[in-house]
Scaffold this motif. Sequence first.
Motif, PDB file in Angstrom:
ATOM      1  N   GLN A   1       3.604  -1.177   7.903  1.00  0.00           N
ATOM      2  CA  GLN A   1       4.710  -0.773   8.776  1.00  0.00           C
ATOM      3  C   GLN A   1       5.728   0.099   8.049  1.00  0.00           C
ATOM      4  OE1 GLN A   1       4.714  -3.557   7.131  1.00  0.00           O
ATOM      5  NE2 GLN A   1       6.808  -3.814   6.366  1.00  0.00           N
TER       6      GLN A   1
ATOM      7  N   ARG B   1      -7.434   4.711   1.783  1.00  0.00           N
ATOM      8  CA  ARG B   1      -8.564   3.819   1.993  1.00  0.00           C
ATOM      9  C   ARG B   1      -8.339   2.817   3.117  1.00  0.00           C
ATOM     10  NH1 ARG B   1     -11.448   0.396  -2.950  1.00  0.00           N
ATOM     11  NH2 ARG B   1     -12.954  -0.738  -1.673  1.00  0.00           N
ATOM     12  N   PHE B   2      -7.103   2.367   3.279  1.00  0.00           N
ATOM     13  CA  PHE B   2      -6.836   1.276   4.216  1.00  0.00           C
ATOM     14  C   PHE B   2      -5.853   1.721   5.308  1.00  0.00           C
ATOM     15  CE2 PHE B   2      -9.234  -1.597   1.780  1.00  0.00           C
ATOM     16  CZ  PHE B   2      -8.932  -1.442   0.437  1.00  0.00           C
ATOM     17  N   ASP B   3      -5.738   0.910   6.320  1.00  0.00           N
ATOM     18  CA  ASP B   3      -4.770   1.183   7.374  1.00  0.00           C
ATOM     19  C   ASP B   3      -3.360   1.146   6.791  1.00  0.00           C
ATOM     20  OD1 ASP B   3      -6.505  -0.750   9.968  1.00  0.00           O
ATOM     21  OD2 ASP B   3      -6.846   1.283   9.178  1.00  0.00           O
ATOM     22  N   TRP B   4      -2.483   1.914   7.401  1.00  0.00           N
ATOM     23  CA  TRP B   4      -1.091   1.938   6.949  1.00  0.00           C
ATOM     24  C   TRP B   4      -0.362   0.654   7.350  1.00  0.00           C
ATOM     25  CZ3 TRP B   4       0.159   5.488   3.570  1.00  0.00           C
ATOM     26  CH2 TRP B   4      -0.506   6.717   3.566  1.00  0.00           C
TER      27      TRP B   4
ATOM     28  N   HIS C   1      -4.386  -5.356   3.482  1.00  0.00           N
ATOM     29  CA  HIS C   1      -3.146  -5.028   4.176  1.00  0.00           C
ATOM     30  C   HIS C   1      -1.996  -4.947   3.183  1.00  0.00           C
ATOM     31  CE1 HIS C   1      -5.044  -5.688   8.079  1.00  0.00           C
ATOM     32  NE2 HIS C   1      -5.618  -6.739   7.533  1.00  0.00           N
TER      33      HIS C   1
ATOM     34  N   GLN D   1     -10.821  -5.346   4.620  1.00  0.00           N
ATOM     35  CA  GLN D   1      -9.597  -4.585   4.881  1.00  0.00           C
ATOM     36  C   GLN D   1      -8.437  -5.242   4.132  1.00  0.00           C
ATOM     37  OE1 GLN D   1      -7.284  -1.765   5.929  1.00  0.00           O
ATOM     38  NE2 GLN D   1      -9.008  -1.777   7.346  1.00  0.00           N
TER      39      GLN D   1
ATOM     40  N   ASN E   1      -0.430   2.642  -0.335  1.00  0.00           N
ATOM     41  CA  ASN E   1      -1.826   2.579   0.052  1.00  0.00           C
ATOM     42  C   ASN E   1      -2.677   2.990  -1.136  1.00  0.00           C
ATOM     43  OD1 ASN E   1      -4.250   2.527   1.672  1.00  0.00           O
ATOM     44  ND2 ASN E   1      -2.971   2.968   3.446  1.00  0.00           N
TER      45      ASN E   1
ATOM     46  N   TYR F   1       5.742   4.148   2.334  1.00  0.00           N
ATOM     47  CA  TYR F   1       4.524   3.381   2.506  1.00  0.00           C
ATOM     48  C   TYR F   1       3.755   3.320   1.194  1.00  0.00           C
ATOM     49  CZ  TYR F   1       5.338   4.858   7.382  1.00  0.00           C
ATOM     50  OH  TYR F   1       5.891   5.126   8.618  1.00  0.00           O
TER      51      TYR F   1
END
Length: 122
Positions: free
Chosen positions: A114, A109-112, A3, A1, A96, A94
Amino acid sequence: QVHFVESGGGLVQPGGSLRLSCVASEGILAYVAVNWYRQAPGKQREAVAHISSSGSTDHSDSVKGRFTISRDIEKNTVYLQMNNLKPDDTADYYCNVPLGPALGPVVVRFDWGQGTQVTVSA
């Protein structure tokens, strides 16, 4: 993952400029594309800028000529230079890795992260 940490937002007057930064937790920028997205209050998230793994770029019609995406692979950082800002640019921004077309539907593909808030107001 992987970030992402976005920064650089703030309050700016119409016509002003900001530079956003997106730092990835791993050295992936040479291998994947990265998009900048934004989500305005009450609206869906949209892609506004794209940089491919090879460094080619694309921008949505709404920001073309005003925003410029770039990257520094050694710093694991993608930038969004925003000039001639308008009130309609007010949103949370954001970054990504997109899955699918460069500025297509928002599938990532990945978590957002903040995000970073941009407010354009007099």
